[in-house]
Structures are given as structure tokens and as C-alpha cells.
Design a protein around this motif. Structure first.
Motif, PDB file in Angstrom:
ATOM      1  N   UNK A   1       0.840  -1.217   0.000  1.00 18.34           N
ATOM      2  CA  UNK A   1       0.000   0.000   0.000  1.00 18.34           C
ATOM      3  C   UNK A   1       0.868   1.258   0.000  1.00 18.34           C
ATOM      4  N   UNK A   2       1.899   1.259   0.867  1.00 14.14           N
ATOM      5  CA  UNK A   2       2.781   2.433   0.971  1.00 14.14           C
ATOM      6  C   UNK A   2       3.564   2.628  -0.326  1.00 14.14           C
ATOM      7  N   UNK A   3       4.033   1.517  -0.910  1.00 15.00           N
ATOM      8  CA  UNK A   3       4.800   1.604  -2.160  1.00 15.00           C
ATOM      9  C   UNK A   3       3.932   2.211  -3.263  1.00 15.00           C
ATOM     10  N   UNK A   4       2.653   1.841  -3.269  1.00 18.95           N
ATOM     11  CA  UNK A   4       1.728   2.360  -4.273  1.00 18.95           C
ATOM     12  C   UNK A   4       1.430   3.842  -4.011  1.00 18.95           C
ATOM     13  N   UNK A   5       1.059   4.156  -2.760  1.00 18.04           N
ATOM     14  CA  UNK A   5       0.658   5.529  -2.430  1.00 18.04           C
ATOM     15  C   UNK A   5       1.806   6.525  -2.491  1.00 18.04           C
ATOM     16  N   UNK A   6       2.992   6.116  -2.013  1.00 18.54           N
ATOM     17  CA  UNK A   6       4.109   7.069  -1.944  1.00 18.54           C
ATOM     18  C   UNK A   6       4.951   7.086  -3.205  1.00 18.54           C
TER      19      UNK A   6
END
Ligand code: B16
Ligand code: MG
Length: 229
Positions: free
Chosen positions: A62-67
Motif C-alpha cells: 500500500x505504501x509503495x503504491x501511495x508514496x
């Protein structure tokens, strides 16, 4: 400082409280993430404290996608393989753990609490907790242990700490939980226990993550033991 009242047991989290396996978890996730070209930074690593393996990988993606706009998606099977690969790297590093890896103050405060007649126990989300406890050589001191293989709901759900209290036959309000993770403090609060947060104030942001007591690290906690117990 307030004294702890009506307490019969102290339940410690393991990773980040008794020993710093958080670093080993982070290194194992980072190795897997690098191999997969999944962006993974320190802020993301900090969000994995106390969180189950499955939820950890969900957060990483999720973080890799969002950030970072990381778009790759994984099938259920691929996802499971990534978890298994990370766990292999983590297990490989467990042989490096010895009693010397107990965090400063942790052994002292456990001995002190025990000498005052309280029970001591461990509630860890880790499915590898037994191996860590064995390598630290602390199992003889413990009245109960619940690890990640014994629970259905991981922290912040209260199941883990309530199961530890159940194993000791104690009412939840007679237990105090020592936790380094916001999810773990939330779990203790939701379980009707007294919570002690270990770590910087900024870590425990939301109202339900606020500990009843907070210390910067285990040495700090250990230095206040006479006032507390
Ligand atoms: P495993 P704790 C937690 O242990 C760790 O803090 C967390 O980073 C890890 O993902 C989780 O255990 C699961 O570990 O992959 O070994 O089952 O802090 O609850 O002692
Ligand atoms: Mg922890």
C-alpha cells in the motif's frame, strides 16, 4: 508518578520490548523488497511494529503504491510466496540472537517484577516467538506465552493479551501490558488492561493508541521501577 494498583501480572511484548528483532524483521523485508524492486523506506518499516506478517506485506505494498506509484499487483499465491521468502530471511537471522541481545533494562525489570511477586508473561504477534525466547534463554522466568500461531486476530485486536491473561487465570484489569507498537497499546487498551508504551510520544498518535504510562526505552522504564511497582 502514579503507582500501578491492583496489578498481578506484567505482560511483555517481545519484539522491540525484550529484544530488538524489529531490526531483523526490517532487514528481511528490505532484502525481499529490494529483490522485487518494491520501494521500502524507514517510515514504512516503523509501521510494521507489532503487525502480523500478512498485514505487514499489505502495508508495504500500500505504501509503495501511495508514496512511490508502485503499480505491480500480486496474486494470492505470489503474495504468500513473498511472505515465505521474507520469513526465510528472518529465520536465517535468528541464530544470531543470544542472551546478550536482551534490550538494556529488560532483564533487570523482569527480575525485579518477578521478585516483587508479580507474574510475568509474553504476548507476541510473531509466529517465530518461541525460537527468539529460547535463544534469549528467558523461558524459565515466564508464567505464560502466547505467540502468533495461537491467535486468530492480530494486534490491535485485544485477543492476544486477553489470551495471555486467560492462560494465567487472571482478570484483564489485573494485567499491565508493555508495548513498543501503537497497535499493541491499542490492543491492551481495548482489552481492558493497563498499558505502558515504550518509545517516542509521536509513535502513539491516535486517542486509542495512547498508553497509560510511557517511557522512552526499556532503560528509562527500568529506572522508574521502584516508583511504579
Ligand atoms: P512473524 P511483536 C511482531 O512481534 C513484530 O513486531 C512484527 O514486526 C512482525 O511482523 C510480527 O511480530 C510477526 O512476526 O513474521 O515472525 O510471525 O512485536 O508482537 O513481538
Ligand atoms: Mg513489538
Amino acid at each position: 508518578m502514579k503507582k500501578l494498583k491492583n496489578i498481578k501480572a506484567v505482560i511483555f511484548d517481545l519484539d522491540g520490548v525484550i529484544t530488538e528483532t524489529s531490526d531483523l524483521h526490517t532487514r528481511a523485508w528490505k532484502k525481499m523488497a529490494d529483490e522485487e524492486n518494491i520501494p521500502f523506506d524507514e517510515k514504512t518499516a516503523d509501521k510494521l511494529r507489532g503487525v502480523s506478517r500478512r498485514r505487514s506485506l499489505e502495508i508495504i505494498l500500500e505504501e509503495a503504491k501511495n508514496k512511490y506509484g508502485f503499480e505491480k499487483t500480486y496474486t494470492k499465491e505470489e503474495f504468500n510466496k513473498l511472505m515465505t521468502r521474507k520469513n526465510g530471511y528472518y529465520r536465517d537471522s535468528l541464530s544470531t540472537i543470544t542472551p546478550d541481545n536482551t534490550l538494556d533494562g529488560a532483564k533487570e525489570i523482569m527480575d525485579f517484577i518477578k521478585s516483587r511477586g508479580y507474574k510475568i508473561a509474553i504476548g507476541s504477534s510473531s509466529k517465530n516467538a518461541e525460537a527468539v525466547i529460547k535463544n534469549l534463554k528467558i523461558e524459565d522466568q515466564l508464567d505464560a506465552v502466547v505467540n502468533g500461531t495461537e491467535i486468530t486476530h492480530s494486534k490491535p485486536h485485544p485477543e492476544i493479551f486477553q489470551s495471555v491473561a486467560d492462560k494465567m487465570g487472571l482478570a484483564y484489569e489485573h494485567c499491565v501490558v508493555v508495548e513498543d507498537a501503537a497497535a499493541g497499546v491499542e490492543s491492551a487498551n481495548a482489552g481492558g488492561m493497563v498499558s505502558i508504551g515504550i518509545g517516542p510520544q509521536e509513535r502513539f498518535k491516535q486517542e486509542n493508541e495512547k498508553p497509560d504510562f510511557r517511557f522512552n526505552d526499556m532503560s528509562d522504564f527500568n529506572s522508574k521501577k521502584e516508583e511504579l511497582f
